[in-house]
Design an enzyme around this catalytic site. Sequence first.
Site, mmCIF file in Angstrom:
data_model
loop_
_atom_site.group_PDB
_atom_site.id
_atom_site.type_symbol
_atom_site.label_atom_id
_atom_site.label_comp_id
_atom_site.label_asym_id
_atom_site.label_seq_id
_atom_site.Cartn_x
_atom_site.Cartn_y
_atom_site.Cartn_z
ATOM 1 N N THR A 121 43.532 11.199 20.918
ATOM 2 C CA THR A 121 43.584 11.359 22.365
ATOM 3 C C THR A 121 42.501 10.527 23.033
ATOM 4 O O THR A 121 41.357 10.519 22.603
ATOM 5 C CB THR A 121 43.418 12.839 22.736
ATOM 6 O OG1 THR A 121 44.433 13.598 22.077
ATOM 7 C CG2 THR A 121 43.551 13.047 24.232
ATOM 8 N N PHE A 173 59.175 34.308 36.529
ATOM 9 C CA PHE A 173 59.820 33.346 37.416
ATOM 10 C C PHE A 173 61.336 33.352 37.247
ATOM 11 O O PHE A 173 62.054 32.827 38.106
ATOM 12 C CB PHE A 173 59.287 31.943 37.133
ATOM 13 C CG PHE A 173 58.115 31.542 37.973
ATOM 14 C CD1 PHE A 173 58.254 30.613 39.001
ATOM 15 C CD2 PHE A 173 56.850 32.071 37.738
ATOM 16 C CE1 PHE A 173 57.177 30.225 39.768
ATOM 17 C CE2 PHE A 173 55.758 31.699 38.503
ATOM 18 C CZ PHE A 173 55.915 30.776 39.537
ATOM 19 N N GLU A 195 42.194 20.813 18.157
ATOM 20 C CA GLU A 195 40.802 21.208 17.875
ATOM 21 C C GLU A 195 40.721 22.326 16.846
ATOM 22 O O GLU A 195 39.927 23.249 16.958
ATOM 23 C CB GLU A 195 40.085 21.634 19.165
ATOM 24 C CG GLU A 195 40.098 20.609 20.277
ATOM 25 C CD GLU A 195 39.312 19.357 19.930
ATOM 26 O OE1 GLU A 195 38.400 19.447 19.065
ATOM 27 O OE2 GLU A 195 39.614 18.305 20.506
#
Length: 380
Positions: free
Chosen positions: A156, A339, A364
Amino acid sequence: MALELNEDQLQIQDLVRRVAREKVAARAQEIDLTAEYPHDMFELVKELGLFTLPFPPEYGGTGSMLSACVAVEELGRVCYNTAYLLVVQWVPIGAILAGGSPEQKQKYLPGLASGDLRGALSLTEPQSGSDVAGIKTRARRDGNGFRLNGSKIWCTNAGMADFVLVAAKTGEDDERGKINLFIVDKGTPGFVVGRKEDKIGARGVPSHSLFFDNAYVPAENMLGDEQTGFRVAMAALNDSRPIIGARGVGLAQGALDHAIEFIKSRRAFGQAVSDFQGVRWMVADMAIQIEASRRLVYQAAAAVDAGIKGKELAQLAAIAKCHATDTAMSVATDAVQLFGAAGISNEYPINRYFRDAKVLQIIEGTNQIQRNIISRNLLD
């Protein structure tokens, strides 16, 4: 370890919360949809001086991991990707600060802290994600330096980075665990950044493959020494793990914010959706999980600030990261449910929270690895 925020931290929270709502929130959906790097958000974070937060005063920081977690939480509440800009900068800073030579610190840390330099960390390979010791990228001695050969994936920020911290196996055999980190500068001959991955979440900060074909790296670009450098740098990741938990807290809180706003504005069967007891219980459970995660993250961050190291910190950090990111996934899932059909539409932001939450459970150190750490500390 004080878990309550002090006056400085409350001021940071107030500042970042206001900036997040007034300047960041409006960009969040577009960043996700276009999957383009948010240069404007980087400049905003840089202007605010947030890159320095967890680091010593000599680099312009507060020396507080808790302050850093507060900032990440508030940004992550409205935009995962903008919060991610802090994290991808902090990981190489933390590694160099912990394991770098005085010359490396002088060369890289001021620029990273100010935002004038950008870095990335590359561990993962096609055949080894969680198994860091099983990496195949090789660094072989060549005169006063090393030749790197191999490939990496899911790096990343590599496309924007001025340098990448690359994990490579040293020595002449295939002994597991004999690994070092090398600072590979952008433009190094033999070092190629591959295509951008098309990701389910975390779309605004791209991840890339890396390729090394006899790339030459000077010996002074090895982080630390051959015996301890990698171990010291990896220990620094324990220090930064509460930040990943803070991203989970922020994401979960943001998902709850959106869900509350939505159900209070909708009616069904002649009453507000928010008046149904089943819905109220869902919201209560979401709030309970978030507050528990916040306390775990603050505790782990306060432990870093208190100088706690080793097994004790590893346990606190693993629990915080695991619980907070699992909570983010759980809360985001319930928010999508609240929703209804709107939750699966790109017109509403809640599905973005759902997709980003899944990423947090994996990066991570997957949550299965965090559970391995926790159980090992309890049973071995």
